[in-house]
Design a protein around this motif. Structure first.
Motif, short mmCIF file in Angstrom:
data_model
loop_
_atom_site.label_atom_id
_atom_site.label_comp_id
_atom_site.label_asym_id
_atom_site.label_seq_id
_atom_site.Cartn_x
_atom_site.Cartn_y
_atom_site.Cartn_z
N ILE A 55 11.81 2.55 5.49
CA ILE A 55 11.80 3.85 5.71
C ILE A 55 12.69 4.70 5.39
CG2 ILE A 55 11.78 4.02 8.50
CD1 ILE A 55 9.85 6.59 8.39
N GLY A 56 12.87 6.06 4.50
CA GLY A 56 13.71 6.55 4.25
C GLY A 56 14.87 7.72 5.30
N ARG B 196 -2.43 -2.08 6.15
CA ARG B 196 -2.70 -2.88 7.75
C ARG B 196 -1.18 -2.54 8.66
NH1 ARG B 196 -1.91 -7.74 7.96
NH2 ARG B 196 -0.69 -8.65 6.25
N PHE B 197 -0.23 -2.37 8.07
CA PHE B 197 1.12 -2.24 8.37
C PHE B 197 1.38 -1.09 8.53
CE2 PHE B 197 3.07 -6.68 8.62
CZ PHE B 197 1.75 -7.04 9.46
N THR B 198 2.55 -0.09 9.55
CA THR B 198 2.51 0.76 9.27
C THR B 198 4.48 1.05 10.18
OG1 THR B 198 0.48 2.03 9.43
CG2 THR B 198 2.43 3.49 9.96
N ILE B 199 4.77 1.47 8.94
CA ILE B 199 6.79 1.78 9.47
C ILE B 199 6.71 3.60 10.15
CG2 ILE B 199 7.71 2.41 7.22
CD1 ILE B 199 9.91 1.12 8.21
N SER B 200 7.64 3.68 11.52
CA SER B 200 7.79 5.14 11.49
C SER B 200 9.04 4.79 12.09
CB SER B 200 6.62 5.45 12.21
OG SER B 200 6.72 4.43 13.57
N LYS B 201 9.58 5.88 12.77
CA LYS B 201 11.19 6.72 13.29
C LYS B 201 11.04 7.34 14.03
CE LYS B 201 13.87 6.73 10.02
NZ LYS B 201 15.15 7.56 10.19
N ASP C 296 14.46 11.00 4.51
CA ASP C 296 13.27 11.28 4.35
C ASP C 296 12.01 11.48 4.37
OD1 ASP C 296 12.89 11.61 0.56
OD2 ASP C 296 13.02 10.11 3.07
N GLY C 297 11.95 10.29 5.48
CA GLY C 297 10.69 9.96 5.83
C GLY C 297 9.64 9.04 4.93
N TRP C 298 10.60 9.54 3.46
CA TRP C 298 9.83 7.97 2.13
C TRP C 298 9.42 7.11 2.82
CZ3 TRP C 298 11.87 4.40 -0.15
CH2 TRP C 298 11.05 4.05 -1.26
N THR C 299 8.02 6.83 2.61
CA THR C 299 7.82 5.42 3.09
C THR C 299 7.31 4.40 2.35
OG1 THR C 299 5.90 5.93 3.47
CG2 THR C 299 7.05 5.74 5.89
N THR C 300 7.59 2.72 2.21
CA THR C 300 6.92 1.79 0.95
C THR C 300 6.97 0.67 1.83
OG1 THR C 300 7.66 1.02 -1.00
CG2 THR C 300 9.28 1.31 0.44
N TYR C 301 5.61 -0.07 1.53
CA TYR C 301 5.27 -1.48 1.84
C TYR C 301 4.81 -2.48 0.58
CZ TYR C 301 3.74 2.53 5.96
OH TYR C 301 3.93 2.50 6.68
N VAL C 302 5.67 -4.24 1.03
CA VAL C 302 4.77 -4.55 -0.33
C VAL C 302 3.18 -4.67 0.17
CG1 VAL C 302 5.01 -6.12 2.13
CG2 VAL C 302 5.47 -6.54 -0.44
N ASP C 303 2.75 -5.02 -1.16
CA ASP C 303 1.82 -5.13 -1.19
C ASP C 303 0.43 -5.89 -0.09
OD1 ASP C 303 1.75 -5.11 -4.61
OD2 ASP C 303 1.45 -3.37 -3.77
N ASP C 304 1.14 -6.99 0.09
CA ASP C 304 0.87 -7.50 0.81
C ASP C 304 0.15 -7.13 2.81
OD1 ASP C 304 2.47 -10.68 1.08
OD2 ASP C 304 2.26 -8.47 1.96
#
Length: 126
Positions: free
Chosen positions: A51-52, A66-71, A54-62
């Motif tokens: 998570i950046g 299923r997963f959610t990152i937050s701050k 600015d709130g931008w998020t990215t995930y590995v494909d697998d």
């Protein structure tokens, strides 16, 4: 110097959920990116979710869907909500942060990160 402390790991059955928490010793607004990595202790760590500032998020494909990152910057805390866990998600999970700018393409490059937590173990049984 920033310190990161993870918690929330444990043992669950496949299909279960866990929420990992990473508490930072300083203002998380100081970090361009905060990212969850996973891997065996002492081995290569692979990026899972980032998570950046600015709130931008990215995930590995697998883990997408299923997963959610937050701050929560008010609490200087990073989270990883993990649902529909699979046995292949079993790993040590590490929280990491970087305070200098890196391109988005490098968010999952472990070598860019200066601050690491000690890790929290996640074990998923079938």
């Amino acid at each position: 110097q920033g310190q990161l402390v993870e918690s929330g790991g444990g043992s669950v059955q496949a299909g279960g959920s866990l929420r990992l928490t990473c508490v930072a010793s300083e203002d998380t607004n100081n970090y361009y990116y905060m990212t969850w990595f996973r891997g065996p202790p002492g081995k290569e760590r692979l990026g899972v979710a980032g998570i950046g500032l600015d709130g931008w998020t990215t995930y590995v494909d697998d883990v997408k869907g299923r997963f959610t990152i937050s701050k929560d910057n008010a609490r200087n805390t990073l989270y990883l909500q993990m649902n529909s866990l699979k046995p292949e998600d079993t790993a040590m999970y590490y929280c990491a942060a970087v305070s200098h700018y890196v391109g988005r393409w490098a968010v999952f490059s472990a070598g860019e990160y200066h601050y690491w937590g000690q890790g929290t173990q996640v074990t998923v049984s079938s």
